[in-house]
Motif scaffolding. Sequence first.
Motif, PDB file in Angstrom:
ATOM      1  N   ALA A  61     -11.056   0.661  -6.030  1.00 41.34           N
ATOM      2  CA  ALA A  61     -11.456  -0.751  -5.970  1.00 41.34           C
ATOM      3  C   ALA A  61     -10.694  -1.515  -4.899  1.00 41.34           C
ATOM      4  O   ALA A  61     -11.200  -2.469  -4.335  1.00 41.34           O
ATOM      5  CB  ALA A  61     -11.243  -1.418  -7.331  1.00 41.34           C
ATOM      6  N   VAL A  62      -9.464  -1.115  -4.632  1.00 35.43           N
ATOM      7  CA  VAL A  62      -8.664  -1.830  -3.623  1.00 35.43           C
ATOM      8  C   VAL A  62      -8.180  -0.964  -2.471  1.00 35.43           C
ATOM      9  O   VAL A  62      -7.847  -1.484  -1.426  1.00 35.43           O
ATOM     10  CB  VAL A  62      -7.434  -2.541  -4.267  1.00 35.43           C
ATOM     11  CG1 VAL A  62      -7.876  -3.751  -5.048  1.00 35.43           C
ATOM     12  CG2 VAL A  62      -6.623  -1.591  -5.131  1.00 35.43           C
ATOM     13  N   GLU A  63      -8.121   0.355  -2.663  1.00 33.81           N
ATOM     14  CA  GLU A  63      -7.553   1.207  -1.617  1.00 33.81           C
ATOM     15  C   GLU A  63      -8.426   2.422  -1.352  1.00 33.81           C
ATOM     16  O   GLU A  63      -8.118   3.538  -1.755  1.00 33.81           O
ATOM     17  CB  GLU A  63      -6.128   1.657  -2.021  1.00 33.81           C
ATOM     18  CG  GLU A  63      -5.063   0.616  -1.803  1.00 33.81           C
ATOM     19  CD  GLU A  63      -4.808   0.302  -0.320  1.00 33.81           C
ATOM     20  OE1 GLU A  63      -5.365   1.006   0.571  1.00 33.81           O
ATOM     21  OE2 GLU A  63      -4.070  -0.670  -0.051  1.00 33.81           O
ATOM     22  N   PRO A  64      -9.515   2.238  -0.600  1.00 39.99           N
ATOM     23  CA  PRO A  64     -10.404   3.372  -0.319  1.00 39.99           C
ATOM     24  C   PRO A  64      -9.677   4.539   0.330  1.00 39.99           C
ATOM     25  O   PRO A  64     -10.084   5.695   0.176  1.00 39.99           O
ATOM     26  CB  PRO A  64     -11.457   2.776   0.629  1.00 39.99           C
ATOM     27  CG  PRO A  64     -11.354   1.290   0.453  1.00 39.99           C
ATOM     28  CD  PRO A  64      -9.987   0.980  -0.025  1.00 39.99           C
ATOM     29  N   ASP A  65      -8.573   4.254   1.031  1.00 46.22           N
ATOM     30  CA  ASP A  65      -7.853   5.331   1.708  1.00 46.22           C
ATOM     31  C   ASP A  65      -7.294   6.384   0.766  1.00 46.22           C
ATOM     32  O   ASP A  65      -6.958   7.493   1.191  1.00 46.22           O
ATOM     33  CB  ASP A  65      -6.704   4.754   2.538  1.00 46.22           C
ATOM     34  CG  ASP A  65      -7.220   4.071   3.805  1.00 46.22           C
ATOM     35  OD1 ASP A  65      -8.445   4.136   4.060  1.00 46.22           O
ATOM     36  OD2 ASP A  65      -6.404   3.481   4.523  1.00 46.22           O
ATOM     37  N   GLY A  74       0.804  -1.219   0.000  1.00 41.81           N
ATOM     38  CA  GLY A  74       0.000   0.000   0.000  1.00 41.81           C
ATOM     39  C   GLY A  74       0.836   1.267   0.000  1.00 41.81           C
ATOM     40  O   GLY A  74       0.351   2.360   0.268  1.00 41.81           O
ATOM     41  N   PHE A  75       2.120   1.129  -0.350  1.00 39.86           N
ATOM     42  CA  PHE A  75       3.018   2.288  -0.399  1.00 39.86           C
ATOM     43  C   PHE A  75       2.398   3.457  -1.162  1.00 39.86           C
ATOM     44  O   PHE A  75       2.520   4.619  -0.787  1.00 39.86           O
ATOM     45  CB  PHE A  75       4.348   1.877  -1.045  1.00 39.86           C
ATOM     46  CG  PHE A  75       5.195   3.014  -1.489  1.00 39.86           C
ATOM     47  CD1 PHE A  75       5.894   3.784  -0.553  1.00 39.86           C
ATOM     48  CD2 PHE A  75       5.287   3.370  -2.832  1.00 39.86           C
ATOM     49  CE1 PHE A  75       6.675   4.850  -0.964  1.00 39.86           C
ATOM     50  CE2 PHE A  75       6.058   4.445  -3.239  1.00 39.86           C
ATOM     51  CZ  PHE A  75       6.756   5.189  -2.305  1.00 39.86           C
ATOM     52  N   PHE A  76       1.700   3.118  -2.217  1.00 34.52           N
ATOM     53  CA  PHE A  76       1.204   4.174  -3.094  1.00 34.52           C
ATOM     54  C   PHE A  76       0.112   5.021  -2.439  1.00 34.52           C
ATOM     55  O   PHE A  76      -0.208   6.089  -2.932  1.00 34.52           O
ATOM     56  CB  PHE A  76       0.732   3.593  -4.429  1.00 34.52           C
ATOM     57  CG  PHE A  76      -0.418   2.635  -4.333  1.00 34.52           C
ATOM     58  CD1 PHE A  76      -1.725   3.066  -4.535  1.00 34.52           C
ATOM     59  CD2 PHE A  76      -0.199   1.292  -4.025  1.00 34.52           C
ATOM     60  CE1 PHE A  76      -2.781   2.181  -4.460  1.00 34.52           C
ATOM     61  CE2 PHE A  76      -1.249   0.408  -3.949  1.00 34.52           C
ATOM     62  CZ  PHE A  76      -2.549   0.844  -4.156  1.00 34.52           C
TER      63      PHE A  76
END
Lengths: 355, 355, 355, 355
Positions: free
Chosen positions: B211-215, B167-169
């Motif tokens: 789709a994968v990272e709501p943050d 989740g680095f991005f």
Amino acid sequence: MSARKLKVGCAGLGRMGKRHALNFLQRTPRADLVAVSTPDDSELEWAKANLAPYGVTAYKNYEDMLKHEGLEAVVVASATAVHAEQAIKAIEAGKNVLCEKPLSTSVEISQTVLDAAAKKPELKVMCGFSRRFDASYRDAFNKMSAGGIGAPAVMRSQTCDKLDPTGFFVAYAEFSGGIFVDCSIHDIDLALWFFGQDSKVKSVSAVGITAVEPDLRKHNDRDNAVGLVEFHNGKIAYFYASRMMAAGQEDTTEIIGTKGKLAVNTQPALNLVNIFDENGVRREIPQHYYDRFEYAFVTEANEFTACCLENTPVPLKLEGAVQAVRIGAALQESLITGEKIFFDDAGQRIPKARL
Amino acid sequence: MSARKLKVGCAGLGRMGKRHALNFLQRTPRADLVAVSTPDDSELEWAKANLAPYGVTAYKNYEDMLKHEGLEAVVVASATAVHAEQAIKAIEAGKNVLCEKPLSTSVEISQTVLDAAAKKPELKVMCGFSRRFDASYRDAFNKMSAGGIGAPAVMRSQTCDKLDPTGFFVAYAEFSGGIFVDCSIHDIDLALWFFGQDSKVKSVSAVGITAVEPDLRKHNDRDNAVGLVEFHNGKIAYFYASRMMAAGQEDTTEIIGTKGKLAVNTQPALNLVNIFDENGVRREIPQHYYDRFEYAFVTEANEFTACCLENTPVPLKLEGAVQAVRIGAALQESLITGEKIFFDDAGQRIPKARL
Amino acid sequence: MSARKLKVGCAGLGRMGKRHALNFLQRTPRADLVAVSTPDDSELEWAKANLAPYGVTAYKNYEDMLKHEGLEAVVVASATAVHAEQAIKAIEAGKNVLCEKPLSTSVEISQTVLDAAAKKPELKVMCGFSRRFDASYRDAFNKMSAGGIGAPAVMRSQTCDKLDPTGFFVAYAEFSGGIFVDCSIHDIDLALWFFGQDSKVKSVSAVGITAVEPDLRKHNDRDNAVGLVEFHNGKIAYFYASRMMAAGQEDTTEIIGTKGKLAVNTQPALNLVNIFDENGVRREIPQHYYDRFEYAFVTEANEFTACCLENTPVPLKLEGAVQAVRIGAALQESLITGEKIFFDDAGQRIPKARL
Amino acid sequence: MSARKLKVGCAGLGRMGKRHALNFLQRTPRADLVAVSTPDDSELEWAKANLAPYGVTAYKNYEDMLKHEGLEAVVVASATAVHAEQAIKAIEAGKNVLCEKPLSTSVEISQTVLDAAAKKPELKVMCGFSRRFDASYRDAFNKMSAGGIGAPAVMRSQTCDKLDPTGFFVAYAEFSGGIFVDCSIHDIDLALWFFGQDSKVKSVSAVGITAVEPDLRKHNDRDNAVGLVEFHNGKIAYFYASRMMAAGQEDTTEIIGTKGKLAVNTQPALNLVNIFDENGVRREIPQHYYDRFEYAFVTEANEFTACCLENTPVPLKLEGAVQAVRIGAALQESLITGEKIFFDDAGQRIPKARL
């Protein structure tokens, strides 16, 4: 498996009508093509030569065909302009109906077919979206449904025709409903299939150009168009349609999920031959949609027949055909006005003033 | 060919900085890497171990490196936030500059680099868009320029990263300028290259999802986004960017012309190996952009060096780097607001009220 | 990593010699090309223009180059006829040697190089089979070694050149040792690599034709040949070599195991571009072996250099080079006589009378 | 096109017999399947359930079926051991015959079918080599015939089955004639088709191993085999057959000419779906020969029917079926003895003593 055969009539014997007629005559073992109808004399001649020897009766008048003794089902393969009218007449006459897409280029008229069908729930009424019957799309759908790509999130899909140098499609544009309704309707249907038939559109926007046929502008149409569709369930689809492919028909689709991607026909090929010569390595690709989807149409004929004989539900809901036209028409409008169009989650268009 | 070598310094020794330093040290025969700079102690350690044995001086302070005896050129490979500042300082110190993309995530700051460069026309100042140096993209460009596909009309291009499960991005999104500025900038640059650097944007619109990272929403960003760009010269480009590819890096481009299509990397492959096993036929694909573009970076280093030594124009104009950020930033804005943005043919944004 | 560099000399500056010289000069960071030698005046001119500016000394006489101050290693890239002689002289002079394949077209002469090397075990002596350094072949080898295809059992491999319309290869056939020694030697080496260097040949048989160059028969050669090799360990390899490919170089290999297959380059491609036009979908392929294996040669130069500097074993045994010539020469004999040739498991040929 | 239908009977209802029966029943519009025969009770049960409802009469006795009222043609799809006998009986009874390959595993017995057919020249007698009816092979043949690859010179062809873990093929080997007669017969037929039916064999040699099924040696067979065939017209063909493919059926062919190459199925694919996931890019391939050649069998049924109805020559000569068995049997002999076998240009075998 019963040996009883479904008695089928085919309305319209144009290019696609002839194919449907022959498919029901020769490649649908459980169906008997018993009748056809067309107002066109040359098509009647063709029927006389090619269908009459097998006992198929040809009618000049559609209503007469509907009265053919024992007729159980009708394939509506005539001009789009009369799809809805003929479908409704067949339904009212108590016939099962397989109607070529679209029901109509108008959402309202499409809805009238649904209304007619709703009154005869015992009949099978299906709008033929050929890709639903294609082995590769079905394989992709099954792999997605089995969880192979996680949750589907994005679809890219295109329907791109080989350039027809006769420019036929310019005249055709007057009645086609435009490139999104005529071509992308298939891609829209795929999005509804893969994302769920109850997916609700949130917004559409589109841009397009006339790279080869400026005359299309007379009919408010374009020869290349790209559209974006956002759904309320957090999925997006984007579509490309073109009338100017050089190599052949290029109908490709990608379904991108959280754990993988399924690509359908991103490496098109006519057959299994590769040619190595001084130009490198080359393969031919299908030239027209029927080269690509011929067996899907055969499957469609066989499955529709089986549903009628066995009284099982048809594989795609009639409502979807209206939904697809609704989205296609909105994309076409956005293509022409340049404006993005928004919908609330009840499916109502949000007026520009409220944005 | 003269045997004189260009004396090069490299600012920043993060992931990309290390690669640039080694490329200039080992794979750029006409360059001498003489100095590097980084405020980071672990990076300085790395320089001591890997560069010092070859006579490369490491500086903790960028300004000190600029004063390195005989230094002729600087590669700015530090954090994006200091790209512009360091590039300007190098220009003012009379050094040729190869700056990693983007100059800045801000159009205005990017412009300040152009302004600085304009005052020193004798210097080579280049923003490194790696795809311009990739053999496949160049081959495609040459084939298009030779008329192989008629007039280019539509571009589809995507920059899609393999999902980074750390989740680095997400954290990175705070500074990246957003997915269109960080990823699609390459595709935008390709559109400007293939359609002509003077192509003027008419409208942009975009949609996206998490789709994968709501943050990502905290940073006004998305993990999947699609954008449409319409140019005043009657061409259109559409872009897809994603952070969640499962198989690896998928950077693909299609240029569709009136007489043909060029497809770059639509069949990605890591190498020439195909594996046949009980799962079918399989090949691996590049995992990260450097796997895909390694040799493009080597070519970039060699060509930049040659331009400096021979005083020839760099292969891409610095103005393009600002144009690309302008389009990327507009797409990112549209992605967040949901609104389509229009520009007149002078490049001025058309206020919503005027639409 | 030490910054000390290996001082290298290159013998021969023909087509391949130039490439080796430039690779050691520019793309082998740990090597210093210090000297070259060639009896050819035009090649000396080339060296003057391209190598002298970088401090490389050019010698007309090979023995003089061997005396170059501090020379540590020699690349033998001269005509095949002098490979063995030059390699032996270099070994005797205490230099590490990288010799282009084959050591000789004669098994006996090849063996003399081994004998010389055996007396100087401290030296690195390697025969350059470029495919051993190719990323795709290595990936395939690693996947096989990791058990990915079960036990390897069958190899199909081909070395097929693009037709050279100048017919150069006809004259060349006088000295090449024939198509199996010149081309298939690579495939034979691959079989020994993948099946194990200690694989012992049980039989060879071959057939061939002259489809485009009947004059090859003057030199007991053919332009297309297929050979079968059976090993005592129960594995088989079959090879195809051709001089008349239309599309380009087609060097492909399949390793078939009990649980899978690895295919290398069965879908050749020059780059990642696909061209869609009225002829279908097309890609270009490498035209010559250097287009295909350029980076393998660079890797070879770097790895040979590292082995010399760090005193580690070279990645392929010198014995293999003799084995490969032995098999190649037997295939060539079978090609010409039409007879199958048998060997016992001690490697001795079984006389026809004993069969 | 007449509407008259050919009355067809099918002998044998094993795996392939069922398929033939259904193809003639459902997918051959101009044929009427009127009768079937099988001595097997469970197969008779199947016929009762699946064919009887359509009016097909099932016979336990083959001779009884031959007497079926109006029967015009017989498909011999029984065990290979009775192919010839049943074909001859049908011919003698005046029926057209479509016989599954091979006529027999014995050259002599195969010849008896030709002899019988020669006495009834008015009948259509065809041995079904399915690849002759496959769209890709036909496309390749047409392209070659049109001169697209210059003069064909070399053929590589393989018939490789997916490993059947039940080991069924071991027991089957007792009667199959061996791997070259059972599998490579198709490739041999292709060579005769592409090189010309009058191509005369000059030599054959073969090697083979038992990599997965040592028990095959009991039946003088192998699970992997490679064969070389040299023709007197200066062409060569080489064949690979295997019983242990991991991914699926891999039947591929290359025809190499003086100006190009045609490759059939060198990139096998089950359909148009590509799966991108953490393992890379993957596609499935056909598992068995019927997955690959289903439509070739349908075409065969239709074309055989048309030839019978219209009294036109069948598309492949019966002589070819004997030639193919002759070559296959010679390869099988060479595989087992290890000896190369030579033939003079009259087709006579050259005794070893004369070599």
